[in-house]
Design a protein around this motif. Sequence first.
Motif, PDB file in Angstrom:
ATOM      1  N   ASN A  81       0.932  -1.638   0.012  1.00 44.73           N
ATOM      2  CA  ASN A  81      -0.036   0.360   0.500  1.00 44.73           C
ATOM      3  C   ASN A  81       1.056   1.282  -0.283  1.00 44.73           C
ATOM      4  O   ASN A  81       2.320   0.915   0.104  1.00 44.73           O
ATOM      5  CB  ASN A  81      -1.006  -0.311   1.283  1.00 44.73           C
ATOM      6  N   LEU A  82       0.489   2.965   0.127  1.00 39.79           N
ATOM      7  CA  LEU A  82       1.057   3.767   0.465  1.00 39.79           C
ATOM      8  C   LEU A  82       1.958   3.877   1.033  1.00 39.79           C
ATOM      9  O   LEU A  82       3.392   4.173   0.641  1.00 39.79           O
ATOM     10  CB  LEU A  82      -0.186   5.146  -0.559  1.00 39.79           C
ATOM     11  N   LEU A  83       2.109   3.298   2.321  1.00 41.24           N
ATOM     12  CA  LEU A  83       2.581   2.701   3.611  1.00 41.24           C
ATOM     13  C   LEU A  83       3.812   2.956   3.381  1.00 41.24           C
ATOM     14  O   LEU A  83       4.308   3.028   3.528  1.00 41.24           O
ATOM     15  CB  LEU A  83       1.496   3.479   4.574  1.00 41.24           C
ATOM     16  N   SER A  84       3.355   1.426   3.211  1.00 41.96           N
ATOM     17  CA  SER A  84       4.483   0.708   2.994  1.00 41.96           C
ATOM     18  C   SER A  84       5.945   0.983   1.781  1.00 41.96           C
ATOM     19  O   SER A  84       6.790   0.809   2.060  1.00 41.96           O
ATOM     20  CB  SER A  84       3.769  -1.064   3.186  1.00 41.96           C
ATOM     21  N   TRP A  85       4.522   1.032   0.855  1.00 41.60           N
ATOM     22  CA  TRP A  85       5.545   1.402  -0.920  1.00 41.60           C
ATOM     23  C   TRP A  85       6.130   2.841  -0.153  1.00 41.60           C
ATOM     24  O   TRP A  85       8.102   3.146  -0.426  1.00 41.60           O
ATOM     25  CB  TRP A  85       5.002   1.815  -1.902  1.00 41.60           C
ATOM     26  N   SER A  86       5.987   3.917   0.729  1.00 44.51           N
ATOM     27  CA  SER A  86       6.832   4.698   1.022  1.00 44.51           C
ATOM     28  C   SER A  86       7.527   4.289   2.118  1.00 44.51           C
ATOM     29  O   SER A  86       9.192   5.128   1.281  1.00 44.51           O
ATOM     30  CB  SER A  86       5.593   6.032   2.117  1.00 44.51           C
ATOM     31  N   LEU A  87       7.622   3.580   2.835  1.00 47.16           N
ATOM     32  CA  LEU A  87       8.512   3.251   3.743  1.00 47.16           C
ATOM     33  C   LEU A  87      10.247   2.906   2.840  1.00 47.16           C
ATOM     34  O   LEU A  87      10.877   3.374   3.513  1.00 47.16           O
ATOM     35  CB  LEU A  87       7.995   2.239   4.805  1.00 47.16           C
ATOM     36  N   CYS A  88       9.396   1.895   2.049  1.00 46.41           N
ATOM     37  CA  CYS A  88      10.614   1.710   0.994  1.00 46.41           C
ATOM     38  C   CYS A  88      11.470   2.662   0.065  1.00 46.41           C
ATOM     39  O   CYS A  88      12.321   1.781   0.311  1.00 46.41           O
ATOM     40  CB  CYS A  88       9.976   0.148  -0.192  1.00 46.41           C
ATOM     41  N   ILE A  89      11.102   3.275   0.160  1.00 49.98           N
ATOM     42  CA  ILE A  89      12.023   4.462  -0.678  1.00 49.98           C
ATOM     43  C   ILE A  89      12.440   5.185   0.171  1.00 49.98           C
ATOM     44  O   ILE A  89      13.622   6.015  -0.039  1.00 49.98           O
ATOM     45  CB  ILE A  89      10.464   4.716  -1.102  1.00 49.98           C
ATOM     46  N   VAL A  90      12.191   5.177   1.313  1.00 47.95           N
ATOM     47  CA  VAL A  90      12.931   5.843   2.498  1.00 47.95           C
ATOM     48  C   VAL A  90      14.588   6.007   2.312  1.00 47.95           C
ATOM     49  O   VAL A  90      14.984   7.138   2.718  1.00 47.95           O
ATOM     50  CB  VAL A  90      12.579   5.680   4.017  1.00 47.95           C
ATOM     51  N   PRO A  91      15.400   4.782   2.625  1.00 49.50           N
ATOM     52  CA  PRO A  91      16.620   4.374   2.383  1.00 49.50           C
ATOM     53  C   PRO A  91      17.520   5.196   1.251  1.00 49.50           C
ATOM     54  O   PRO A  91      17.974   5.592   1.793  1.00 49.50           O
ATOM     55  CB  PRO A  91      17.331   3.139   2.619  1.00 49.50           C
ATOM     56  N   ILE A 127       4.670   0.031  -8.004  1.00 48.08           N
ATOM     57  CA  ILE A 127       5.136   0.239  -9.150  1.00 48.08           C
ATOM     58  C   ILE A 127       4.778  -0.181 -10.371  1.00 48.08           C
ATOM     59  O   ILE A 127       3.789   0.392 -11.350  1.00 48.08           O
ATOM     60  CB  ILE A 127       6.217   0.370 -10.003  1.00 48.08           C
ATOM     61  N   ALA A 128       4.266  -1.998  -9.983  1.00 47.03           N
ATOM     62  CA  ALA A 128       3.691  -3.170 -11.730  1.00 47.03           C
ATOM     63  C   ALA A 128       2.614  -2.463 -11.097  1.00 47.03           C
ATOM     64  O   ALA A 128       1.664  -2.668 -12.473  1.00 47.03           O
ATOM     65  CB  ALA A 128       4.657  -4.161 -11.326  1.00 47.03           C
ATOM     66  N   ASN A 129       2.150  -2.595 -10.290  1.00 47.27           N
ATOM     67  CA  ASN A 129       0.427  -2.579 -10.191  1.00 47.27           C
ATOM     68  C   ASN A 129      -0.062  -1.475  -9.898  1.00 47.27           C
ATOM     69  O   ASN A 129      -1.367  -1.323 -10.908  1.00 47.27           O
ATOM     70  CB  ASN A 129      -0.170  -3.100  -8.370  1.00 47.27           C
ATOM     71  N   VAL A 130       0.540  -0.214 -10.324  1.00 51.20           N
ATOM     72  CA  VAL A 130      -0.374   1.228 -10.037  1.00 51.20           C
ATOM     73  C   VAL A 130       0.355   0.937 -12.286  1.00 51.20           C
ATOM     74  O   VAL A 130      -0.679   1.399 -12.523  1.00 51.20           O
ATOM     75  CB  VAL A 130       0.327   2.077  -9.574  1.00 51.20           C
ATOM     76  N   LEU A 131       1.632   0.605 -12.352  1.00 46.54           N
ATOM     77  CA  LEU A 131       1.527   1.069 -13.841  1.00 46.54           C
ATOM     78  C   LEU A 131       0.578  -0.245 -14.935  1.00 46.54           C
ATOM     79  O   LEU A 131       0.655   0.323 -16.443  1.00 46.54           O
ATOM     80  CB  LEU A 131       2.583   0.995 -13.859  1.00 46.54           C
TER      81      LEU A 131
END
Length: 534
Positions: free
Chosen positions: A5-15, A421-425
């Motif tokens: 979801n948006l939260l988990s995806w956002s956390l993944c991009i933090v590093p 990314i794949a699910n959205v695009l």
Amino acid sequence: MVPINLLSWSLCIVPILLMLIFMIIFQWGVSKAAPITLVITALISIFFFKASGKLLIDEFLRAGWNSIGIILVILTAILSYEISYEARAFDTLNQLFKKIAPNELIRIILIGVVFASFLQGITGFGVPVLITAPLLLEIGVAPLWAVIIPLLGHSWAGTFGTLGLGWNSLLIQTGIQDHALIFHSALYASFFLLLLTIYSSYTIAYFYGGWKAVKKGFIAIAIISSIQGIGQIIFSTINPQLAAFIPSAISLGALILLSKTSLYRDEWRMENSKIMLQIKTEKIKKERGLTTHQALMPYYIVTIISLTILLIPFIATYLGSFSYGPRFTETSTGYGFINKSIEHYAPITPFTHPSMFLLVTSVLTYCYYRKKKIIQMKKFKPILLRAITKSLSPSIAIFALLSISRLMAGTGQTEVLAQGIANVLKDYYVLVAPFVGLLGSFITGSNMSSNILFGDFQLHVSEFIGLKTSAILGGQTAGGGVGTSIAPGNIILGTTTAGILGSEGRVLIKIIPLTLIIVSLFGLLLYLDYFFFF
């Protein structure tokens, strides 16, 4: 199952964002940015992705094991560099390059593109940048650009370089055996890499002297880019192990011959070039009188050793049979993301590892210089201490970077990032497939690791969405090739030997926009191929 979801995806991009912020905005070096990012990545892994203590320990151990191979390459490459430096071999090489290529632009292309690519064809692991950065310094290139030029110049060989290591990793990771699929994937990858070598070489010329320099070097760059790119297309479908090495070797000879023609045999340079130091390089002291062959001895040795061991089947098989990889048991997160047990994790074959080639090269070079009384016996200890000292900071950074990568992969963050990314695009995923390869090289440090990390994912996404698998896999590894030019591990090797350690952020500022342009072109071509020709 890890929630996507948006939260988990956002956390993944933090590093990834933190690394970019620390290095680009705060201008921190990798050795400072990576450890802090690692701590934050570990906290995200524990509190949001429910990583257990055992999982964390295992991933740190995996990162440590992965680091060993790279750190050994760093240490032995710097050792080889220090021996050449002590022998003042770079003074002789400077004279050689000036004699071979009186035209300053061609000289830069010769070292930063062609010679760097030649080294990439055999060694890889950042060695081309580490070796050519000081050579560029010797001909007057400013330190920052002495790092940027080979990073861009050798990236086209990132897939089929190191005798096809990155490409073989993609095939092994995906498990594809369909010869037609492998053939077409190689064609897509090598076509994109043809565009990359053209783009990189002309970009370097533009940085050197604007459109005037592009015009001056147009024919030479067109010829060597064609040899490198088209040669790689041909060999990638015949013998992938040689698909970067042979074209780069041929282009090396071609550029030397071109420098003897009326187009480039006269001295020429751009006044007030922004990438050159305004110093006089005409008169070079030749205190120890090394001959050309003596100065080139390390490169002769590493080439002979590499090709003899890796391309003679019975030698490669025998030496490659000695390997070791630690055993790891199965781990899982609180979400049920499982890392399967593995008996031999990332096995290292010590006798066919690039560090062994570099170590033997260093020892033989030192013995040769010692016999010729070019280096004194008492100099070995200071040389070794300098190499170890220079290796410490990059080694810490490498371990931290690989730990970040392993934590993200082991807790499912990497998969969440890509699947989101794949699910959205959906069908439009073709536009970003090369960016996934680019991202993989950035966070892992190599195209090989990017293919291991994302190769299988790209395969399954292409099959799930109904995309052309060969195009997606070609885009993956071509994007990974571009990504080697912004991999912090490679950058830090260059800044180390260029004497600007800690300036990695300044390098990224210059290179990232260039990588985004060419990878966007890859994505656009995949889009046109899918929507209009599929």
